[in-house]
Design an enzyme around this catalytic site. Structure first.
Site, mmCIF file in Angstrom:
data_model
loop_
_atom_site.group_PDB
_atom_site.id
_atom_site.type_symbol
_atom_site.label_atom_id
_atom_site.label_comp_id
_atom_site.label_asym_id
_atom_site.label_seq_id
_atom_site.Cartn_x
_atom_site.Cartn_y
_atom_site.Cartn_z
ATOM 1 N N TYR A 105 53.647 -4.769 46.195
ATOM 2 C CA TYR A 105 52.201 -4.846 45.939
ATOM 3 C C TYR A 105 51.890 -6.020 45.003
ATOM 4 C CZ TYR A 105 51.339 -0.186 47.955
ATOM 5 O OH TYR A 105 51.224 0.895 48.791
ATOM 6 N N GLY B 124 30.837 5.324 54.303
ATOM 7 C CA GLY B 124 29.460 4.856 54.464
ATOM 8 C C GLY B 124 29.387 3.423 54.956
ATOM 9 N N GLY C 269 40.557 2.983 55.345
ATOM 10 C CA GLY C 269 40.185 1.623 54.980
ATOM 11 C C GLY C 269 38.711 1.415 54.732
ATOM 12 N N GLY C 270 37.993 2.475 54.339
ATOM 13 C CA GLY C 270 36.567 2.365 54.068
ATOM 14 C C GLY C 270 35.693 2.763 55.240
ATOM 15 N N LEU C 271 36.292 3.045 56.384
ATOM 16 C CA LEU C 271 35.507 3.413 57.562
ATOM 17 C C LEU C 271 34.686 4.673 57.316
ATOM 18 C CD1 LEU C 271 35.094 2.642 60.624
ATOM 19 C CD2 LEU C 271 36.798 4.388 61.130
ATOM 20 N N LEU C 272 35.222 5.597 56.520
ATOM 21 C CA LEU C 272 34.554 6.880 56.262
ATOM 22 C C LEU C 272 33.814 6.881 54.932
ATOM 23 C CD1 LEU C 272 37.550 9.053 57.480
ATOM 24 C CD2 LEU C 272 35.368 8.782 58.672
ATOM 25 N N SER D 149 45.249 6.024 52.618
ATOM 26 C CA SER D 149 44.062 5.637 53.395
ATOM 27 C C SER D 149 43.283 6.861 53.879
ATOM 28 C CB SER D 149 44.450 4.758 54.593
ATOM 29 O OG SER D 149 43.334 4.045 55.083
ATOM 30 N N PRO D 150 42.952 7.805 52.977
ATOM 31 C CA PRO D 150 42.218 9.000 53.405
ATOM 32 C C PRO D 150 40.801 8.701 53.905
ATOM 33 C CG PRO D 150 42.315 8.884 51.015
ATOM 34 C CD PRO D 150 43.225 7.804 51.527
ATOM 35 N N LEU D 151 40.293 7.491 53.629
ATOM 36 C CA LEU D 151 38.988 7.079 54.154
ATOM 37 C C LEU D 151 39.138 5.992 55.215
ATOM 38 C CD1 LEU D 151 36.932 7.028 50.826
ATOM 39 C CD2 LEU D 151 37.124 8.868 52.518
#
Length: 315
Positions: free
Chosen positions: A41, A208, A203-206, A199-201
């Protein structure tokens, strides 16, 4: 260990060192004591940068080390050199020593195999990790991005050596990405392993994404894995964001609350870039989605019809 894990993949390039240190301080204030990183990272600056930055945070206040459950990873290439990647005994031991130096610590609480290495025999992998555990440099071992059968191979090889084996698996898991429900999560549950969704969202898709795109405020959701996923799931995302408006809850909070509600999940790995995003993630811990909302989400983003092998029959 806290129910959320602060992921640091954005530290270095997307999150400055000053902001990263502030986010780690704020996470501890919220009771989030679980910190996840990886040796590679910070690649936007240079590989190893994120561990170095965390090491400077520990050095600034040594008490932070004992307050923190520290996880890092090994396995991805660090250079183009032939022995500087994978899960050979040589690379595991050398990488652990390098991570300890960068992190300015004498031990890693959870040392995770970043990806399966199909060329490394499990006896060799466990030999190296057994050495590090016996030296007190590693306390527990986890995996990341494994298939269910990889977990089984690892655990059975560890059992033959009378070694504890894997205690956790870090996998991609969200409303949009539910394939791990087929075999990986059942395997982890069978072996008593923690499941740490990254990535529970998605990559930001979930989080908003449509509203942010309209407002011109999309950052992470306007790049990377979220871009092709938005094209594929546009209608579903539109309906999802309307459902969240009906609930009166931010989409990111709903998406994270759904992952937290899933059987077998221990602690999702979040990657906030601001205090507001971190605070919103913490708020998801107290959000209990009603059964009818969970049913609507299941209908909107259906997962496998069952775990394997029943899925092969019912599917």
């Amino acid at each position: 260990m806290s129910r959320l894990c602060l992921g640091t993949v954005n530290f270095g390039g997307r999150v400055s060192e000053e902001d990263g240190h502030r986010l780690m301080d704020r996470a501890l204030e919220h009771g989030l004591n679980f910190l996840d990183t990886a040796d590679m990272y910070g690649w936007r600056v240079h590989k190893g940068y994120t561990e170095e930055s965390i090491g400077r945070w520990f050095a600034a206040d040594p008490a932070n080390r004992d307050r923190t459950v520290l996880a890092t990873k090994v396995g991805n290439p660090m250079t183009d050199a032939p022995n500087d990647s994978g899960l050979s005994a040589r690379h595991i031991v050398a990488s652990c020593e390098a991570s300890l130096r960068r992190l300015k610590t004498d031990r890693i609480d959870l040392y995770q195999l970043h990806h399966v290495d199909r060329t490394a025999p499990w006896d060799e992998i466990w030999q190296a990790l057994d050495l590090l555990v016996s030296q007190g440099k590693v306390l527990y071992v986890g995996s990341s991005n494994f298939a269910g059968w990889h977990v089984s191979m690892a655990q059975e090889a560890a059992a033959r050596r009378h070694f504890l084996g894997l205690v956790s698996e870090q996998c991609a898991y969200s409303l949009v990405s539910r394939l791990v429900e087929l075999e990986l999560i059942p395997a982890a549950e069978a072996y008593g392993m923690a499941v740490l969704p990254w990535s529970p969202l998605h990559g930001g898709l979930l989080a908003g994404v449509l509203e942010k795109l309209r407002d011109g405020t999309a950052v992470k959701s306007a790049q990377g894995r979220a871009v092709p996923a938005l094209k594929e799931h546009f209608d579903r995302i539109e309906e999802y964001e309307q459902l969240c408006r009906d609930l009166g809850e931010p989409p990111a909070r709903v998406g994270l609350a759904w992952v937290l509600s899933r059987p077998g999940v221990t602690a999702p790995v979040i990657g906030p870039r601001s205090d507001a995003q971190l605070d919103d993630a913490v708020a998801a811990l107290s959000l209990r989605l009603p059964d009818e909302v969970l049913s609507r989400l299941d209908a909107l983003f259906p997962g496998p019809p069952a775990a394997a092998p029943e899925a092969w029959i019912t599917g």
